[in-house]
Design an enzyme around this catalytic site. Sequence first.
Site, PDB file in Angstrom:
ATOM      1  N   ILE A 137     -33.373 -42.627  33.790  1.00  0.00           N
ATOM      2  CA  ILE A 137     -34.477 -43.453  33.327  1.00  0.00           C
ATOM      3  C   ILE A 137     -33.944 -44.288  32.166  1.00  0.00           C
ATOM      4  O   ILE A 137     -32.941 -43.942  31.554  1.00  0.00           O
ATOM      5  CB  ILE A 137     -35.722 -42.621  32.907  1.00  0.00           C
ATOM      6  CG1 ILE A 137     -35.359 -41.562  31.858  1.00  0.00           C
ATOM      7  CG2 ILE A 137     -36.370 -41.965  34.109  1.00  0.00           C
ATOM      8  CD1 ILE A 137     -36.559 -40.740  31.390  1.00  0.00           C
ATOM      9  N   ASP A 138     -34.601 -45.393  31.900  1.00  0.00           N
ATOM     10  CA  ASP A 138     -34.119 -46.314  30.868  1.00  0.00           C
ATOM     11  C   ASP A 138     -34.090 -45.651  29.494  1.00  0.00           C
ATOM     12  O   ASP A 138     -34.835 -44.692  29.223  1.00  0.00           O
ATOM     13  CB  ASP A 138     -35.012 -47.548  30.799  1.00  0.00           C
ATOM     14  CG  ASP A 138     -34.992 -48.364  32.080  1.00  0.00           C
ATOM     15  OD1 ASP A 138     -33.963 -48.326  32.779  1.00  0.00           O
ATOM     16  OD2 ASP A 138     -36.008 -49.030  32.373  1.00  0.00           O
ATOM     17  N   LYS A 139     -33.274 -46.213  28.622  1.00  0.00           N
ATOM     18  CA  LYS A 139     -33.153 -45.710  27.254  1.00  0.00           C
ATOM     19  C   LYS A 139     -34.516 -45.550  26.589  1.00  0.00           C
ATOM     20  O   LYS A 139     -34.808 -44.519  25.976  1.00  0.00           O
ATOM     21  CB  LYS A 139     -32.287 -46.672  26.437  1.00  0.00           C
ATOM     22  CG  LYS A 139     -32.266 -46.384  24.942  1.00  0.00           C
ATOM     23  CD  LYS A 139     -31.579 -47.494  24.165  1.00  0.00           C
ATOM     24  CE  LYS A 139     -31.713 -47.291  22.666  1.00  0.00           C
ATOM     25  NZ  LYS A 139     -31.149 -48.419  21.890  1.00  0.00           N
ATOM     26  N   ARG A 237     -41.243 -51.665  35.676  1.00  0.00           N
ATOM     27  CA  ARG A 237     -41.332 -52.759  34.709  1.00  0.00           C
ATOM     28  C   ARG A 237     -41.405 -54.116  35.402  1.00  0.00           C
ATOM     29  O   ARG A 237     -42.223 -54.968  35.043  1.00  0.00           O
ATOM     30  CB  ARG A 237     -40.139 -52.697  33.752  1.00  0.00           C
ATOM     31  CG  ARG A 237     -40.100 -51.423  32.913  1.00  0.00           C
ATOM     32  CD  ARG A 237     -38.746 -51.200  32.264  1.00  0.00           C
ATOM     33  NE  ARG A 237     -38.434 -52.261  31.311  1.00  0.00           N
ATOM     34  CZ  ARG A 237     -37.267 -52.365  30.690  1.00  0.00           C
ATOM     35  NH1 ARG A 237     -36.297 -51.489  30.949  1.00  0.00           N
ATOM     36  NH2 ARG A 237     -37.062 -53.344  29.841  1.00  0.00           N
TER      37      ARG A 237
END
Length: 303
Positions: A137-139, A237
């Site tokens: 998953i993204d930062k 997103r």
Amino acid sequence: MKEEKVVVSEKDNNSRLDKFLTTIFTDKSRSFFQNIIEEDLVKVNGNTRKSNHKVKENDIVEIKFPDAVEGSVEAENIPIDILYEDDDVIIVNKAQGMIVHPAPGVYSGTLVNALLYHCKDLSGINGVVRPGIVHRIDKDTSGILVIAKNDFAHMKLSEDFKKHSITREYIAITEGIIKNDSGTIDKPLARDPKERIKIAIVEGGRKAVTHYSVEKRFKNNTMVRCTLETGRTHQIRVHMASIGHPLVGDPVYGYKKQKFKVNGQMLHAAKLGFIHPTKGIYMEFTSDVPDYFAKILQVLGNT
């Protein structure tokens, strides 16, 4: 990033894309090419394809090789929130701001650095840079990840992710009021041809499907639950932005002027369910939104 271009010969006609690349670049493994194909770093005749795509004679295959991470990855005593652990898997509730694995320019402070300190036995399928990492998953996205402690568990989980049989639910806060109570966004994703750091909806890109349902509406925002049918980079997103409702705090796909001072998109991986690779039973884990997320929801509820 090094770029190479090769032409498919007659003897390689009808070969799988990942297998064909290993015959050309013999120092690289098939799993290496499967990973960079997943990252949309390989194109056939200008289009992204899956690993099992059959190449044809005279096809032009373009490959972008990621820059190698310098040095070894060191174990670091970084606190992590472990929800569950056994001999095969670790379930981690990742904090916002933590990068999952080292990459060029980032060699410490990642989840992998923390995992190496906590656990010496991690799967080696993804090499020294991404041991145990089955998905990411993204930062600036918080929430649940499953880590593989051995190669068998890693392969079984990877197969389930590819078959889209893993349950993944996210909580997000979007800009604007979403009128429909639920909906499905089915739009293909690929690297933005104009801005490589971004993902875009691109005809011929990888299939991406997001289901969403409204949890709560506020004055100018909506809290939604997003269920992933596929798991592409930045999928939620980009998809929510594509219907006019980008995520609050999103620095890439969101509004330039943000109402709240937050450190990235308001997105939390709240539920993860899968068949245990050796026990064969379905296991499901949930995580409440973190405090900073809950405070934004409280502020929205009071306006």
